[in-house]
Every structure is written in structure tokens, then in C-alpha cells.
Design a protein around this motif. Structure first.
Motif, PDB file in Angstrom:
ATOM      1  N   LEU A   1       2.048 -10.995  -3.325  1.00 46.94           N
ATOM      2  CA  LEU A   1       1.072 -10.325  -4.184  1.00 46.94           C
ATOM      3  C   LEU A   1       1.469  -8.859  -4.254  1.00 46.94           C
ATOM      4  O   LEU A   1       1.687  -8.217  -3.216  1.00 46.94           O
ATOM      5  N   SER A   2       1.618  -8.326  -5.461  1.00 42.76           N
ATOM      6  CA  SER A   2       1.945  -6.907  -5.600  1.00 42.76           C
ATOM      7  C   SER A   2       0.813  -6.190  -6.324  1.00 42.76           C
ATOM      8  O   SER A   2       0.147  -6.764  -7.191  1.00 42.76           O
TER       9      SER A   2
ATOM     10  N   VAL B   1      -2.402  -6.191 -10.723  1.00 44.73           N
ATOM     11  CA  VAL B   1      -2.159  -7.106  -9.609  1.00 44.73           C
ATOM     12  C   VAL B   1      -1.301  -8.258 -10.126  1.00 44.73           C
ATOM     13  O   VAL B   1      -1.600  -8.848 -11.168  1.00 44.73           O
ATOM     14  N   ALA B   2      -0.236  -8.586  -9.411  1.00 43.36           N
ATOM     15  CA  ALA B   2       0.664  -9.662  -9.840  1.00 43.36           C
ATOM     16  C   ALA B   2       0.878 -10.650  -8.698  1.00 43.36           C
ATOM     17  O   ALA B   2       1.048 -10.256  -7.543  1.00 43.36           O
TER      18      ALA B   2
ATOM     19  N   ALA C   1       3.026  -1.607  -4.215  1.00 42.88           N
ATOM     20  CA  ALA C   1       3.205  -2.145  -2.868  1.00 42.88           C
ATOM     21  C   ALA C   1       2.974  -3.644  -2.935  1.00 42.88           C
ATOM     22  O   ALA C   1       2.284  -4.146  -3.829  1.00 42.88           O
ATOM     23  N   GLY C   2       3.559  -4.359  -1.983  1.00 41.69           N
ATOM     24  CA  GLY C   2       3.432  -5.807  -1.987  1.00 41.69           C
ATOM     25  C   GLY C   2       3.116  -6.352  -0.611  1.00 41.69           C
ATOM     26  O   GLY C   2       3.296  -5.676   0.410  1.00 41.69           O
ATOM     27  N   THR C   3       2.645  -7.612  -0.595  1.00 38.09           N
ATOM     28  CA  THR C   3       2.333  -8.275   0.660  1.00 38.09           C
ATOM     29  C   THR C   3       2.545  -9.769   0.517  1.00 38.09           C
ATOM     30  O   THR C   3       2.456 -10.326  -0.581  1.00 38.09           O
ATOM     31  N   THR C   4       2.850 -10.416   1.644  1.00 38.62           N
ATOM     32  CA  THR C   4       2.909 -11.876   1.672  1.00 38.62           C
ATOM     33  C   THR C   4       1.690 -12.441   2.412  1.00 38.62           C
ATOM     34  O   THR C   4       1.580 -13.649   2.584  1.00 38.62           O
ATOM     35  N   ASP C   5       0.810 -11.561   2.822  1.00 34.29           N
ATOM     36  CA  ASP C   5      -0.415 -11.941   3.520  1.00 34.29           C
ATOM     37  C   ASP C   5      -1.572 -11.810   2.535  1.00 34.29           C
ATOM     38  O   ASP C   5      -1.851 -10.710   2.039  1.00 34.29           O
TER      39      ASP C   5
END
Length: 448
Positions: free
Chosen positions: A65-66, A37-38, A78-82
Motif C-alpha cells: 500500500l502506498s 492511496v494505491a 511512502a509505502g508499507t506491506t503491513d
């Protein structure tokens, strides 16, 4: 991306405890053999100016967050901004699906185990607190100085604070706060330009007035230009010009290309490659560099010698190549400092004063590789190119195009200063000396 004028109403950056909570949510939900997790959460502001006017003053907030999930050697990211629980779970699910559809990666390695980290000075409170008003103060200072001299001003003042983190199913966990401030100014007098730039963890260290006055002086000196013929000249390179040549050299330290024989350094590990007075070190704890505590893989940054007394001692390894070669501690190059051995080194002004005839170069731009086997580069001078005669700057000269290799020119050093701050678009910030070099090849005169 979020944008608002009321930047203080935004939520705080993701803290260490908050990132640990987010990472634990992702790790619990993952069914993979390994999970990474990054985090990168940044609040930044930029003030841009041109033609002596402010054209943009914006604050932005970006958080991402990826998640990387691996099954054997198959992995998906996969990544998210939420950052809500549902979004984190959905990101883990997408990463898992991508991993199942992906082919084996023959160079995949599991995330690293927990690591000990240095605590370099990555954050400064004054930069974190700086907002639009502080940036406008510096911007108006630069514009005002240029207006007083009837010169045009263009450039940026920026400040940012970020939290960066990495966590893994191996127990790895790292999190730190990083601030960054930058200033760049091009002063223009007709066709002549002068330039100054700075980057630092502390916005108080940008020295805006000093760098503005330097840019103004160069622009004014450039109003009357002589054209000199191309050829080989003694040159005095200011730190930015030296850094431009070194940035290309640093990119070629890759261990894979070294082993394939495509690197200009192939076969030269342990051999003298530049002047024996030069040493290139990585100094992540240096307060005037932009060192970090850990890499994107979660590996610790380390102080290390890359070139010692002119001898190549290190190569840049990815984790797979390092494992194959039995390299336990991978050297990093996040905070490069080039220094020269010698007592009571001269200043830049003393270099000029001691020179009978030379071309003084403020900066290079559009540097490109012509021949990677010997690192021959081409590029052009810019933002202040001057003729020095009998220890004084006597006139500006039209810009030159050069064809040279750092491996050649840095073996023709006549003198150098102590390291000074320098900025390049390719490698960011370095500490390097100004240098006097012999027989520098200017292949043609540019038409602008």
C-alpha cells in the motif's frame, strides 16, 4: 514477501470493501492538500524447468500500500506491506514528512476526480483457482513432449491473481481484480532451439501442447544449418518478430519527446508513417489481450485508434502534458492490436507457400535503438531462422543481425495475416499479423 507450500492457508486478497476501509483510514489521517492511496496485492505462482527437470515451484504473496501526500506542489510518497491501522497511519506520517522536505514539482497535478470506468475482462476464475498442481500438469506436458523427441526443455508456467486499487481525497475510487497466466518454452536440440510463448487472463488459453509441438518442430528443423551471406532479403516475420519491431515503435509515441523534436515521429502527427493498410488500436475489452480498467493515476482506459490506415493519430501523454495541450481524454495503450485491411487474408502457412525465396524469422532478441531520429534498430534473429524456397522451408540458416527501422520496413509490406497473439519482453502482449516484408537488411551473420 511470504512463501509457503500451503498456499490455501493465506488470507484472501484485499477486497473492494477492505481497500475502501484502508483508503479511508489513510485519507482521514492525512493533513495534506491532496492524498492518493494505491494498492497492489498479488498471489502468484511460478514453475520453472530446465534440462527436462523442474527446478522451482513456488507460490508467493506480495501486498503493498502506498500513500502520496501533497502540500501545494510538494509531495512525498511512502509505502508499507503491513495493512494494520497503525502501519497505515505511520505510512501517512512518513509521506507527510517527505513532502515537507521535498522541493516543488512544477508538473505536479492533484489526483483526478471520480471517473467512469469500463469493466474489461481482467479476471478469469480458472486462473484464480490454479495452483502448483495445475502448473505442474502443464510443465510435465511440455517436458514429456520434448523428452519423447530427445530434446531439452526449459521454460516457465506461471499464474497469478491480483487486486489493484487507487483512491484519493478528490473522491476518486477504483478497484479491480486481475488474473494472468504465462507459458514459455525453449526446446533445444544440440545448438538449435525452438521457442513458443503465451500469456492470457485464462490459464486454459495457453495452448501448451500446440506451442510445445511448434517449438519442437523448429528445434528439429534447426539441426542442419546453412550459412547465408548478409544482405537484403525478403523476410517472413512471425507475429513475435513483428511485435518485437513494433514494441520499439510504441515506446517512441511519447508526446514530450515529440514536442522536443527528439522523437522519430516529430512533425508527423496526422501523416502517413506506415503502410496505409495498417491500423493500430487499443482494445482494452478484447478478451485475448491484457487490458485493464484504469491506470495507476486512476484514469480510465479507453478504446482508441493510434494509427489509422497508416496515419499517426495519437500520442502518449502524461497528465501534465495533456493538460497543457488541452487533451481532455488521455488515450491509453494497455491492449494494443495491429490489424491489416484486406479480405480473405492468408495464413502464415499460405505466406510461406506463396513465397519464391525468403528468410523466415521466428523471433528477434536484444533489440536496441541505433538512431532514435529515424528509429533505426539493431537486433538478432533467434529460436528458428529458416530459408524458404519455392513455397517450402528448405533448411535452417545461421542467425543474422539486422539494422532496420520499423518506419521503413512497415512501408515495404508484401502480405500479412490476421492478427495473432504475440509476446515481447518489452511491451508484454500484443495482437499483430505475421508479415512478408521486402528488402530487409541483415547486416551480418552471428557466430551462435
Amino acid at each position: 514477501m511470504m512463501s509457503t507450500t500451503g498456499h490455501k492457508t493465506w488470507p484472501k486478497l484485499t477486497s473492494r470493501d477492505e481497500f475502501r476501509f484502508l483508503a479511508e483510514q489513510a485519507l482521514k489521517r492525512s493533513t495534506g492538500d491532496h492524498t492518493l492511496v494505491a494498492l497492489h496485492d498479488q498471489h502468484s505462482g511460478t514453475t520453472r524447468f530446465a534440462n527436462n527437470q523442474i527446478v522451482q515451484n513456488v507460490d508467493t504473496r506480495r501486498g503493498s500500500l502506498s500513500v502520496t501526500v501533497a502540500f501545494g506542489r510538494r509531495r512525498g510518497t511512502a509505502g508499507t506491506t503491513d495493512f494494520s491501522a497503525g502501519a497505515v497511519q505511520e505510512t501517512v506520517t512518513r509521506a507527510t514528512q517527505i513532502a515537507h522536505l521535498s522541493p516543488d514539482d512544477p508538473e505536479y497535478l492533484p489526483p483526478v476526480e471520480p471517473q467512469p470506468y469500463l469493466t474489461p475482462p481482467t479476471t478469469r476464475a480458472e486462473t484464480a483457482a490454479a495452483g502448483p498442481a495445475r502448473r505442474l500438469e502443464y510443465t510435465n506436458e511440455a517436458i514429456g513432449q520434448c523428452r519423447m523427441e530427445n530434446l531439452g526443455a526449459a521454460g516457465i508456467v506461471s499464474s497469478s491473481i491480483a487486486t489493484v486499487g487507487v483512491a484519493a481525497s478528490t473522491g476518486l475510487f477504483a478497484h479491480e481484480e486481475r488474473t494472468d497466466a504465462q507459458f514459455s518454452l525453449t526446446a533445444q536440440a544440440g545448438e538449435a532451439t525452438g521457442w513458443g510463448a503465451a500469456a492470457h487472463r485464462s490459464i486454459d488459453h495457453l495452448r501448451v501442447q500446440e506451442r510445445t509441438l511448434t517449438a519442437i518442430d523448429k528445434a528439429k528443423r534447426g539441426l542442419e544449418v546453412r550459412e547465408l551471406p548478409p544482405g537484403r532479403y525478403t523476410v517472413i516475420l512471425e507475429p513475435a518478430a513483428v511485435a518485437g519491431l513494433w514494441s520499439s515503435l510504441l515506446w517512441m509515441l511519447d508526446a514530450k519527446s515529440y514536442e522536443k523534436g527528439t522523437s522519430a515521429f516529430s512533425g508527423k502527427l496526422g501523416q502517413l508513417i506506415v503502410d496505409k493498410r495498417l491500423t493500430l488500436r487499443n482494445l482494452p475489452a478484447h478478451e485475448d489481450l491484457l487490458g485493464i480498467g484504469f491506470t495507476a493515476d486512476g484514469l480510465p482506459t479507453v478504446a482508441s485508434d493510434w494509427i489509422a490506415d497508416g496515419v499517426l493519430t495519437q500520442l502518449a501523454y502524461d497528465r501534465f502534458t495533456a493538460k497543457v495541450r488541452g487533451i481532455d481524454k488521455i488515450p491509453t495503450l494497455d491492449a494494443p492490436c495491429l490489424s491489416g485491411r484486406g479480405s480473405s487474408l492468408p495464413t502464415l502457412q499460405e505466406l510461406i507457400k506463396a513465397t519464391e525465396r525468403a528468410i523466415l524469422v521466428t523471433n528477434f532478441w536484444y533489440i536496441r535503438t541505433v538512431n532514435p531520429t529515424d528509429l533505426t534498430l539493431t537486433g538478432m534473429t533467434r529460436d528458428g531462422t529458416f530459408l524458404v524456397e519455392n513455397g517450402a522451408i528448405v533448411s535452417a540458416v545461421k542467425n543474422f543481425r539486422f539494422h532496420e527501422s520499423p518506419l521503413r520496413v512497415f512501408n515495404r509490406i508484401a502480405a500479412f495475416t490476421n492478427p495473432a497473439e504475440a509476446i515481447t519482453s518489452e511491451t508484454g502482449k500484443l495482437l499483430v499479423p505475421a508479415m512478408t516484408l521486402r528488402d530487409f537488411n541483415f547486416s551480418s551473420v552471428t557466430r551462435f
